[in-house]
Design an enzyme around this catalytic site. Sequence first.
Site, short mmCIF file in Angstrom:
data_model
loop_
_atom_site.label_atom_id
_atom_site.label_comp_id
_atom_site.label_asym_id
_atom_site.label_seq_id
_atom_site.Cartn_x
_atom_site.Cartn_y
_atom_site.Cartn_z
N ASP A 53 0.81 -1.22 0.00
CA ASP A 53 0.00 0.00 0.00
C ASP A 53 0.85 1.27 0.00
O ASP A 53 0.59 2.20 -0.77
CB ASP A 53 -0.95 -0.01 1.19
CG ASP A 53 -1.79 -1.28 1.23
OD1 ASP A 53 -2.12 -1.81 0.15
OD2 ASP A 53 -2.12 -1.74 2.33
N GLU A 165 -9.21 -2.52 3.63
CA GLU A 165 -8.91 -2.26 5.03
C GLU A 165 -10.00 -1.39 5.67
O GLU A 165 -10.40 -1.61 6.81
CB GLU A 165 -7.55 -1.58 5.18
CG GLU A 165 -6.37 -2.47 4.87
CD GLU A 165 -5.03 -1.78 5.07
OE1 GLU A 165 -4.01 -2.47 5.08
OE2 GLU A 165 -5.01 -0.54 5.23
#
Length: 274
Positions: A53, A165
């Site tokens: 990420d 997430e």
Amino acid sequence: MRPLQAKIIADLHVQPVIDPESEIRRSVDFLKHYLQHNPQYRSYVIAISGGQDSTLAGKLAKIAITELNAHHTLNYQLIAVRQPYGEQIDAVDATAALDFIQPDQTVTTNIKSSTDAMTLALRDSGLIVNDLSRGSIKPKMRMIAQYAVAREYDGIVIGTDHAAEAFAGFFTKYGDGGTDINPLWRLNKRQGRDMLRTLEAPKTLYEKIPTADLEDDHPQLPDEMALGVSYDYIDDYLEGKNVPNKASEKIEQLYLTSAHKRHEPVTIYDTWFY
């Protein structure tokens, strides 16, 4: 599609299919637009861990900065921040990520001394401060340092939160969740991976097992173990596909119990939690 599934997908703006090149351009233009319309800022600041990420968000920011500098004389910068707790086990991945991103500057703020000092201060106050609590303190210390760096460089802090997430609030409130701009919002895990592949990132950076690495007693604990459901199931769910009932129920339970983490501080005018 399950009723709540449709709501979650809509809330997080996940697309069932993406064109990686189009989404790269979309994020880059978004980052450029923000700086162009906020002239008091001259840089982006991002913590680089060596995971998928931060590597993706960092590379997108570097492309944006490069394109801005090609047409402006303001000398925009990307500031990468390395934030290990002592010695990072997978430091080689962080180095590889920096080599790929090519930030204009790199600042290292080791959080071990500040985390340990806060732990000691809290224990002196009579608190236990177990391993999970320390795992919450670490990202908050990182956030403090990132904003200190941003202050020095007239910067905006980039977050790495994404749909796979965000649905679970799988971030620390006012820690890694405390950011100014989130260019990955809307993407699931496999879509981010596809974008890194398109950007020709080293495979080791997007094929490695995702981990937050916050707990001393469980170093490199995989995200999927912490979440209790695989990213494949999460991604399928967010793309509107059918997944086993057990996985769907887990995803929905995580979404419902983490609503407060996706919301600004609650006021008397808020009704979402009633």
